[in-house]
Design a protein around this motif. Sequence first.
Motif, PDB file in Angstrom:
ATOM      1  N   ASP A   5     -61.359  15.193   8.822  1.00 32.20           N
ATOM      2  CA  ASP A   5     -62.652  15.838   9.035  1.00 32.20           C
ATOM      3  C   ASP A   5     -63.765  14.985   8.437  1.00 32.20           C
ATOM      4  O   ASP A   5     -63.522  13.880   7.952  1.00 32.20           O
ATOM      5  N   GLU A   6     -64.981  15.502   8.471  1.00 29.26           N
ATOM      6  CA  GLU A   6     -66.146  14.767   7.976  1.00 29.26           C
ATOM      7  C   GLU A   6     -65.999  14.403   6.501  1.00 29.26           C
ATOM      8  O   GLU A   6     -66.401  13.321   6.084  1.00 29.26           O
ATOM      9  N   TYR A   7     -65.429  15.294   5.716  1.00 27.84           N
ATOM     10  CA  TYR A   7     -65.243  15.034   4.289  1.00 27.84           C
ATOM     11  C   TYR A   7     -64.316  13.843   4.068  1.00 27.84           C
ATOM     12  O   TYR A   7     -64.654  12.894   3.345  1.00 27.84           O
TER      13      TYR A   7
ATOM     14  N   ASN B 299     -71.760  16.664  14.563  1.00 24.47           N
ATOM     15  CA  ASN B 299     -72.010  18.088  14.356  1.00 24.47           C
ATOM     16  C   ASN B 299     -72.728  18.264  13.026  1.00 24.47           C
ATOM     17  O   ASN B 299     -72.099  18.286  11.967  1.00 24.47           O
TER      18      ASN B 299
ATOM     19  N   LYS C  95     -73.885  20.692  11.609  1.00 26.33           N
ATOM     20  CA  LYS C  95     -73.505  21.892  10.857  1.00 26.33           C
ATOM     21  C   LYS C  95     -72.493  21.578   9.759  1.00 26.33           C
ATOM     22  O   LYS C  95     -72.336  22.349   8.823  1.00 26.33           O
ATOM     23  N   ASN C  96     -71.812  20.456   9.861  1.00 28.58           N
ATOM     24  CA  ASN C  96     -70.806  20.073   8.868  1.00 28.58           C
ATOM     25  C   ASN C  96     -71.361  19.103   7.825  1.00 28.58           C
ATOM     26  O   ASN C  96     -70.602  18.451   7.115  1.00 28.58           O
ATOM     27  N   ASN C  97     -72.694  19.030   7.712  1.00 26.57           N
ATOM     28  CA  ASN C  97     -73.295  18.075   6.780  1.00 26.57           C
ATOM     29  C   ASN C  97     -72.897  18.329   5.330  1.00 26.57           C
ATOM     30  O   ASN C  97     -72.831  17.401   4.538  1.00 26.57           O
ATOM     31  N   THR C  98     -72.603  19.568   4.970  1.00 22.39           N
ATOM     32  CA  THR C  98     -72.211  19.832   3.579  1.00 22.39           C
ATOM     33  C   THR C  98     -70.907  19.125   3.220  1.00 22.39           C
ATOM     34  O   THR C  98     -70.688  18.786   2.065  1.00 22.39           O
ATOM     35  N   ARG C  99     -70.053  18.885   4.195  1.00 27.52           N
ATOM     36  CA  ARG C  99     -68.800  18.159   3.953  1.00 27.52           C
ATOM     37  C   ARG C  99     -69.093  16.692   3.624  1.00 27.52           C
ATOM     38  O   ARG C  99     -68.466  16.093   2.771  1.00 27.52           O
TER      39      ARG C  99
ATOM     40  N   GLU D 238     -77.858  13.522  13.797  1.00 27.93           N
ATOM     41  CA  GLU D 238     -76.841  14.045  14.711  1.00 27.93           C
ATOM     42  C   GLU D 238     -76.950  13.291  16.032  1.00 27.93           C
ATOM     43  O   GLU D 238     -78.038  13.137  16.583  1.00 27.93           O
TER      44      GLU D 238
END
Length: 76
Positions: A6-8, A41, A43-47, A67
């Motif tokens: 995932d992004e993290y 995405n 929306k997944n910036n916190t990751r 994005e």
Amino acid sequence: RVVGADEYEQSKVIFGKIKGMVEAAGGGMADVVKITVYVTNIKNNTRVWAARREFFTGDFPASTLVEVSALAAPEI
């Protein structure tokens, strides 16, 4: 090639590579003044920022998060 579920995980790989290059040049992560991150995405910036906190301390470098509709390979 970037691997990670995932992004993290992918961000940790990228920030680790940046750290390796900066240190190989005789610097440290505090010497990084600007980063630009592209995601598919937002929306997944916190990751992404969770991973960033593992590599940068104190004042973070100036950052831009963009994005985009797609990246070079679908798994990225």
